[in-house]
Design a protein around this motif. Structure first.
Motif, PDB file in Angstrom:
ATOM      1  N   ASP A 137       0.800  -1.231   0.000  1.00 14.87           N
ATOM      2  CA  ASP A 137       0.000   0.000   0.000  1.00 14.87           C
ATOM      3  C   ASP A 137       0.833   1.282   0.000  1.00 14.87           C
ATOM      4  O   ASP A 137       0.323   2.343  -0.342  1.00 14.87           O
ATOM      5  N   TYR A 138       2.105   1.212   0.332  1.00 10.35           N
ATOM      6  CA  TYR A 138       2.932   2.423   0.368  1.00 10.35           C
ATOM      7  C   TYR A 138       3.884   2.518  -0.838  1.00 10.35           C
ATOM      8  O   TYR A 138       4.732   3.393  -0.901  1.00 10.35           O
ATOM      9  N   SER A 139       3.695   1.639  -1.805  1.00 10.79           N
ATOM     10  CA  SER A 139       4.535   1.669  -2.999  1.00 10.79           C
ATOM     11  C   SER A 139       4.096   2.781  -3.951  1.00 10.79           C
ATOM     12  O   SER A 139       2.899   2.986  -4.136  1.00 10.79           O
ATOM     13  N   PRO A 140       5.063   3.466  -4.566  1.00  3.71           N
ATOM     14  CA  PRO A 140       4.667   4.363  -5.650  1.00  3.71           C
ATOM     15  C   PRO A 140       4.122   3.498  -6.802  1.00  3.71           C
ATOM     16  O   PRO A 140       4.534   2.345  -6.957  1.00  3.71           O
ATOM     17  N   THR A 141       3.243   4.020  -7.571  1.00  2.01           N
ATOM     18  CA  THR A 141       2.697   3.251  -8.700  1.00  2.01           C
ATOM     19  C   THR A 141       3.730   3.196  -9.815  1.00  2.01           C
ATOM     20  O   THR A 141       4.526   4.092  -9.996  1.00  2.01           O
TER      21      THR A 141
END
Length: 107
Positions: free
Chosen positions: A102-106
């Motif tokens: 959930d905290y990954s950049p896209t």
């Protein structure tokens, strides 16, 4: 959305033939079967050359169904047989499904 990381061991003696087959045939047929190839790389580690590519899928069901269709494709099976008849083009294959945290950049 999920990603799939594929890592193929390729051999120096047949590397050029592998790249021709993937570029001219596999990638084209994959796109026809709904594959979304995001990027491709070549890397070398500890005496081993690898071809690495990243696929993007809407979900696991689509990934499973499209791989099944691709592997059953008559043209792909003919090409694989013709281009790998005199020497192997791929050794070990690693396959990993990647889920974004959930905290990954896209990507």
């Amino acid at each position: 959305m999920i990603h799939q990381l594929r890592i193929y061991e390729i051999f120096e003696s047949s590397k050029a033939a592998f790249h021709v087959r993937f570029r001219d045939h596999a990638a084209r047929l994959m796109r026809q079967h709904g594959f979304s190839i995001r990027a491709m790389w070549e890397t070398a580690t500890e005496g081993r050359t690898e071809f690495v590519y990243l696929l993007e899928w809407p979900d696991e069901a689509a990934m499973t169904a499209r791989w099944a269709d691709f592997m059953a494709d008559e043209e792909w099976n003919r090409i694989k047989e013709e281009t790998g008849a005199d020497r192997p083009l791929v050794g070990a294959i690693e396959d990993r499904v990647l889920w974004l945290v959930d905290y990954s950049p896209t990507i």
